[in-house]
Design an enzyme around this catalytic site. Structure first.
Site, PDB file in Angstrom:
ATOM      1  N   GLN A 255       0.828  -1.201   0.000  1.00 43.28           N
ATOM      2  CA  GLN A 255       0.000   0.000   0.000  1.00 43.28           C
ATOM      3  C   GLN A 255       0.865   1.254   0.000  1.00 43.28           C
ATOM      4  O   GLN A 255       2.025   1.220   0.381  1.00 43.28           O
ATOM      5  CB  GLN A 255      -0.907   0.003   1.247  1.00 43.28           C
ATOM      6  CG  GLN A 255      -1.858  -1.199   1.293  1.00 43.28           C
ATOM      7  CD  GLN A 255      -2.555  -1.390   2.640  1.00 43.28           C
ATOM      8  OE1 GLN A 255      -3.710  -1.035   2.778  1.00 43.28           O
ATOM      9  NE2 GLN A 255      -1.855  -1.959   3.611  1.00 43.28           N
TER      10      GLN A 255
ATOM     11  N   HIS B  64     -11.681   3.222  18.044  1.00 43.37           N
ATOM     12  CA  HIS B  64     -11.113   2.013  18.653  1.00 43.37           C
ATOM     13  C   HIS B  64     -11.901   1.557  19.874  1.00 43.37           C
ATOM     14  O   HIS B  64     -12.083   0.351  20.091  1.00 43.37           O
ATOM     15  CB  HIS B  64      -9.633   2.246  18.993  1.00 43.37           C
ATOM     16  CG  HIS B  64      -8.792   2.377  17.761  1.00 43.37           C
ATOM     17  ND1 HIS B  64      -7.969   3.443  17.495  1.00 43.37           N
ATOM     18  CD2 HIS B  64      -8.696   1.556  16.681  1.00 43.37           C
ATOM     19  CE1 HIS B  64      -7.393   3.284  16.314  1.00 43.37           C
ATOM     20  NE2 HIS B  64      -7.820   2.148  15.808  1.00 43.37           N
TER      21      HIS B  64
ATOM     22  N   GLU C 170      -2.772  -9.224  10.342  1.00 42.48           N
ATOM     23  CA  GLU C 170      -2.624  -7.986   9.556  1.00 42.48           C
ATOM     24  C   GLU C 170      -1.850  -8.341   8.294  1.00 42.48           C
ATOM     25  O   GLU C 170      -0.821  -9.009   8.359  1.00 42.48           O
ATOM     26  CB  GLU C 170      -1.895  -6.943  10.416  1.00 42.48           C
ATOM     27  CG  GLU C 170      -1.261  -5.786   9.672  1.00 42.48           C
ATOM     28  CD  GLU C 170      -2.234  -4.899   8.892  1.00 42.48           C
ATOM     29  OE1 GLU C 170      -3.187  -4.384   9.484  1.00 42.48           O
ATOM     30  OE2 GLU C 170      -2.008  -4.730   7.667  1.00 42.48           O
TER      31      GLU C 170
ATOM     32  N   ASP D 186      -3.106 -12.617   5.083  1.00 42.36           N
ATOM     33  CA  ASP D 186      -4.400 -12.111   4.633  1.00 42.36           C
ATOM     34  C   ASP D 186      -5.485 -12.678   5.560  1.00 42.36           C
ATOM     35  O   ASP D 186      -5.582 -13.909   5.720  1.00 42.36           O
ATOM     36  CB  ASP D 186      -4.623 -12.577   3.185  1.00 42.36           C
ATOM     37  CG  ASP D 186      -5.843 -11.915   2.565  1.00 42.36           C
ATOM     38  OD1 ASP D 186      -6.827 -11.650   3.288  1.00 42.36           O
ATOM     39  OD2 ASP D 186      -5.814 -11.670   1.346  1.00 42.36           O
ATOM     40  N   GLY D 187      -6.277 -11.789   6.145  1.00 37.79           N
ATOM     41  CA  GLY D 187      -7.333 -12.218   7.063  1.00 37.79           C
ATOM     42  C   GLY D 187      -8.313 -13.179   6.401  1.00 37.79           C
ATOM     43  O   GLY D 187      -8.873 -14.067   7.050  1.00 37.79           O
TER      44      GLY D 187
ATOM     45  N   ASP E 290     -11.080  -4.888  11.610  1.00 38.91           N
ATOM     46  CA  ASP E 290     -10.669  -3.477  11.640  1.00 38.91           C
ATOM     47  C   ASP E 290      -9.957  -3.194  10.327  1.00 38.91           C
ATOM     48  O   ASP E 290      -8.736  -3.102  10.260  1.00 38.91           O
ATOM     49  CB  ASP E 290      -9.739  -3.264  12.845  1.00 38.91           C
ATOM     50  CG  ASP E 290      -9.270  -1.829  12.975  1.00 38.91           C
ATOM     51  OD1 ASP E 290      -9.712  -0.985  12.175  1.00 38.91           O
ATOM     52  OD2 ASP E 290      -8.450  -1.560  13.870  1.00 38.91           O
TER      53      ASP E 290
ATOM     54  N   ASP F 263     -11.221   0.375   3.737  1.00 36.83           N
ATOM     55  CA  ASP F 263     -12.484   0.295   2.995  1.00 36.83           C
ATOM     56  C   ASP F 263     -12.431  -0.865   1.996  1.00 36.83           C
ATOM     57  O   ASP F 263     -11.394  -1.503   1.823  1.00 36.83           O
ATOM     58  CB  ASP F 263     -12.751   1.615   2.265  1.00 36.83           C
ATOM     59  CG  ASP F 263     -13.182   2.712   3.238  1.00 36.83           C
ATOM     60  OD1 ASP F 263     -13.510   2.379   4.391  1.00 36.83           O
ATOM     61  OD2 ASP F 263     -13.168   3.890   2.844  1.00 36.83           O
TER      62      ASP F 263
ATOM     63  N   PRO G 284      -6.456  -4.333  -0.758  1.00 38.19           N
ATOM     64  CA  PRO G 284      -6.402  -5.610  -0.032  1.00 38.19           C
ATOM     65  C   PRO G 284      -7.581  -5.824   0.915  1.00 38.19           C
ATOM     66  O   PRO G 284      -7.885  -6.948   1.314  1.00 38.19           O
ATOM     67  CB  PRO G 284      -5.078  -5.519   0.746  1.00 38.19           C
ATOM     68  CG  PRO G 284      -4.669  -4.088   0.727  1.00 38.19           C
ATOM     69  CD  PRO G 284      -5.285  -3.476  -0.483  1.00 38.19           C
TER      70      PRO G 284
HETATM   71  N1  SAM Z   1      -9.730   2.707  11.247  1.00 42.55           N
HETATM   72  C1  SAM Z   1      -9.470   2.465   9.907  1.00 42.55           C
HETATM   73  C2  SAM Z   1     -10.519   2.870   8.956  1.00 42.55           C
HETATM   74  O1  SAM Z   1     -11.709   2.860   9.252  1.00 42.55           O
HETATM   75  O2  SAM Z   1     -10.143   3.246   7.847  1.00 42.55           O
HETATM   76  C3  SAM Z   1      -8.886   1.121   9.679  1.00 42.55           C
HETATM   77  C4  SAM Z   1      -7.446   1.200  10.052  1.00 42.55           C
HETATM   78  S1  SAM Z   1      -6.435  -0.202  10.022  1.00 42.55           S
HETATM   79  C5  SAM Z   1      -4.949   0.678   9.743  1.00 42.55           C
HETATM   80  C6  SAM Z   1      -6.797  -1.110   8.555  1.00 42.55           C
HETATM   81  C7  SAM Z   1      -5.772  -2.214   8.313  1.00 42.55           C
HETATM   82  O3  SAM Z   1      -6.353  -3.277   7.581  1.00 42.55           O
HETATM   83  C8  SAM Z   1      -4.526  -1.778   7.567  1.00 42.55           C
HETATM   84  O4  SAM Z   1      -3.422  -1.876   8.418  1.00 42.55           O
HETATM   85  C9  SAM Z   1      -4.437  -2.769   6.383  1.00 42.55           C
HETATM   86  O5  SAM Z   1      -3.124  -3.139   6.050  1.00 42.55           O
HETATM   87  C10 SAM Z   1      -5.262  -3.928   6.921  1.00 42.55           C
HETATM   88  N2  SAM Z   1      -5.802  -4.851   5.909  1.00 42.55           N
HETATM   89  C11 SAM Z   1      -6.323  -4.544   4.703  1.00 42.55           C
HETATM   90  N3  SAM Z   1      -6.704  -5.654   4.043  1.00 42.55           N
HETATM   91  C12 SAM Z   1      -6.415  -6.706   4.842  1.00 42.55           C
HETATM   92  C13 SAM Z   1      -6.567  -8.119   4.722  1.00 42.55           C
HETATM   93  N4  SAM Z   1      -7.106  -8.678   3.618  1.00 42.55           N
HETATM   94  N5  SAM Z   1      -6.167  -8.911   5.758  1.00 42.55           N
HETATM   95  C14 SAM Z   1      -5.621  -8.359   6.876  1.00 42.55           C
HETATM   96  N6  SAM Z   1      -5.435  -7.017   7.045  1.00 42.55           N
HETATM   97  C15 SAM Z   1      -5.839  -6.204   6.042  1.00 42.55           C
END
Ligand code: SAM
Length: 282
Positions: free
Chosen positions: A30, A61, A105, A137-138, A155, A158, A162
């Site tokens: 990213q 949070h 993450e 990957d979650g 968490d 959008d 990913p």
């Molecule tokens: N509070 C925030 C919002 O509403 O925009 C979310 C913040 S948090 C930093 C989002 C995290 O999701 C990022 O660190 C991103 O790398 C992670 N992420 C995105 N896609 C993912 C996936 N497929 N599996 C695991 N983590 C993922």
């Protein structure tokens, strides 16, 4: 760069004065930007989308963590998907019943950067012995893991890049598979007024997969456009209607200290505006 502008929807923008650029780099996955703003402090954006700010992160949070954890009588095992800034992990670990938190993450670069530039988000949570951090990957994790959790928190970013897979039916089915009896899934589900196109499919999938499918809301200043929604999906119908007295008791027993979350707010957060109720009806 003297201004950071995010196009929230075609024709609708949010802008911040950039008082100082702290970081502007590509992680493996990213585009990560951190800058300083006089009102919100440090701000992080991923792929041009604001993720978190020092000033108002507590609202998001606390609400994504405490609503499910306080609804559960004894949340021992928690899964966080995403959440690379560490704010959700920090709030989850406030619950003394929680024995083990797995955080999955996808982008190690976000964790590394946030440990360094947003130390107040994680406040040491990544080094807590109750926390296990997995870089993966979650989507794949919930599809294959043999672990079971009392609470799962998505968490995520959008539903682009990913994060897109974390809004799919298959992902929610994976979460259901990983929930222990009486467990609950909550999700970051965007700003209702602007992103109903993201809320509606989630609502549909939740209702196909779970006995109780609903949303709750919170007003987070940097996620502009009205209240943001958190998805709520569980087979335990009682979790959403835990009494205010029970919540007050748990709040006191668990010795929580919060700045936004209260037991009263918890109950009120499930009351949705009519336009949202109409939007998620199927
Ligand atoms: N509070 C925030 C919002 O509403 O925009 C979310 C913040 S948090 C930093 C989002 C995290 O999701 C990022 O660190 C991103 O790398 C992670 N992420 C995105 N896609 C993912 C996936 N497929 N599996 C695991 N983590 C993922």
């Amino acid at each position: 760069m003297d201004r950071f502008t995010e196009e929230l929807e075609p024709g609708y923008f949010q802008g911040f004065a950039v008082d100082r650029v702290i970081l502007d780099e590509k992680t493996d996955l990213q585009h990560l930007v951190i800058f300083e703003n006089r009102l919100f402090g440090r701000i992080m954006a991923l792929d041009g989308i604001i993720q978190t700010t020092e000033k108002d992160e507590f609202i998001y949070h606390e609400m994504i963590a405490h609503v499910p954890l306080m609804s559960h009588a004894a949340p021992r095992r928690v899964l966080i998907v995403g959440g690379g800034d560490g704010g959700t992990l920090r709030e989850v670990l406030r619950h003394p019943d929680v024995e083990h938190v797995v955080q999955v993450e996808i982008d190690a670069g976000v964790i590394d950067t946030c440990r360094r530039y947003f130390p107040n988000h994680s406040q040491g949570a990544f080094d807590n012995p109750r926390a296990e951090i997995i870089i993966d990957d979650g989507f794949d994790y919930v599809a294959t893991s043999d672990q079971r959790f009392d609470v799962i928190i998505t968490d995520s970013t959008d539903a682009v890049g990913p994060g897109a897979v974390l809004f799919s039916r298959d992902y929610y089915a994976g979460c259901r598979r990983c929930l222990a009896d009486g467990g609950v899934l909550v999700t970051q589900n965007g700003v209702a007024f602007l992103q109903m196109y993201e809320v509606r499919p989630s609502a549909q999938y939740f209702s196909e997969l779970f006995q109780d499918a609903h949303f709750y809301g919170a007003a987070v200043p940097t996620y502009v456009g009205g209240i943001m929604l958190f998805g709520w999906a569980t087979d335990d119908m009682a979790l959403r209607t835990v009494s205010i007295d029970t919540l007050r008791q748990r709040y006191s027993t668990r010795q929580l200290v919060t700045r936004y979350y209260t037991p009263d707010l918890h109950c009120g957060a499930f009351a949705l505006p009519q336009y949202v109720i109409d939007g998620i009806r199927h």
